[in-house]
Design a protein around this motif. Sequence first.
Motif, mmCIF file in Angstrom:
data_model
loop_
_atom_site.group_PDB
_atom_site.id
_atom_site.type_symbol
_atom_site.label_atom_id
_atom_site.label_comp_id
_atom_site.label_asym_id
_atom_site.label_seq_id
_atom_site.Cartn_x
_atom_site.Cartn_y
_atom_site.Cartn_z
ATOM 1 N N HIS A 42 1.184 8.611 10.608
ATOM 2 C CA HIS A 42 1.531 8.958 11.815
ATOM 3 C C HIS A 42 0.377 9.453 12.663
ATOM 4 N N THR A 90 9.848 1.139 10.790
ATOM 5 C CA THR A 90 8.795 1.971 11.537
ATOM 6 C C THR A 90 8.750 1.881 12.806
ATOM 7 N N SER A 136 -1.160 1.370 13.575
ATOM 8 C CA SER A 136 -2.556 1.860 13.422
ATOM 9 C C SER A 136 -3.823 0.947 12.949
ATOM 10 N N ASP A 184 -2.183 -0.406 7.484
ATOM 11 C CA ASP A 184 -1.425 -1.244 6.446
ATOM 12 C C ASP A 184 -1.963 -2.538 6.270
ATOM 13 N N LYS A 189 0.943 -1.261 0.106
ATOM 14 C CA LYS A 189 -0.011 -0.150 0.197
ATOM 15 C C LYS A 189 0.769 1.333 -0.187
#
Length: 321
Positions: free
Chosen positions: A14, A179, A136, A139, A7
């Motif tokens: 963020h 990340t 989050s 993804d 993606k």
Amino acid sequence: MAFGRGKVILLGEHGVVYGHPALAAGLGVGVHARAVASDVDVIEARPWGVFARVDDDDEPLAKGYAAILEGYPSTRPRLRVEVDVELPGGAGLGCSAALGVAVTGAIDEALGIERSATERGEYSLRWERVFHGNPSGVDNAMAAAGGIALFRKGHPLEPVRARRPLPLVIAHSGESSSTKEVVAMVARQHEKEPARVGEVFEGIASLVRNARLAVEAGDLAALGQLMDMNHALLSALMLSTEQLEALCRAAREAGALGAKLTGAGAGGCMIALAASRAQAEAIRARLATLSPLTLVAEAGGLDEDVMLADAEGRREEGKPE
Ligand code: PMV
């Protein structure tokens, strides 16, 4: 064969970790996986030379696989899962989520388990947490669903219908980024200066909301400007690098409507929006002089969510951190 997509985050990275919305597009490339009965649980990733038993503590992919397997009945047969990875890791293209979704899909297929794309995306967060600590979920949701969508933590994915497809150029800075570490660095800034960082996130959220409208209206010029503004706000969080700046500048000079880093930042990839597929190819040719890996994608096209051209070298790139 199960598939997990890569993606790109068009806008909103963020902030999305803190409950703000992000706009993302699934890619046509990702990870393919299949699971076959075996005498032990083992994961095999040929491009990376990985062949690891699930109890191999030194192999991160084995830990991810173990986390996924934990949710299945203990009476299941042992499984060898083979993955074929088309994306570079540590690049902001969601390689690790694509792995998690593909591996979950392969096990489901082998065991005859039915799951919706949403359920698969959510289940595969078990894998993502091994690599990313506090994901989050954007993804994973995109790796399972594809298309263009607005994501907000804890809310159903909202598909966004693009009036015109989005010709995108993706270029790798050549710098790998973790990340997990970058999200932790932003968390430290947020702890130290909650008001300033909170304002940056609010600003990004309003760009995301406007970007959604621009995508729906087919207003690529407006979308490009919003991407530029998003990049500036991400730079204020110290997430850009000289190389990402050079790529964004070169893309704009070559006619891009907008350009920004994508994913965690501090390395990894940038994206540029072009007015047409032909212009995207021209921008890509310019960026290829500065970048080890460039791609052209068309998000929101009719036939495919995203069509990708030329991803040479992507198999040789690193594993997720
Ligand atoms: O670097 P990637 O592809 O894993 O994207 C990360 C996006 C972040 O918003 C920075 C983190 C997250 O979990 O959403």
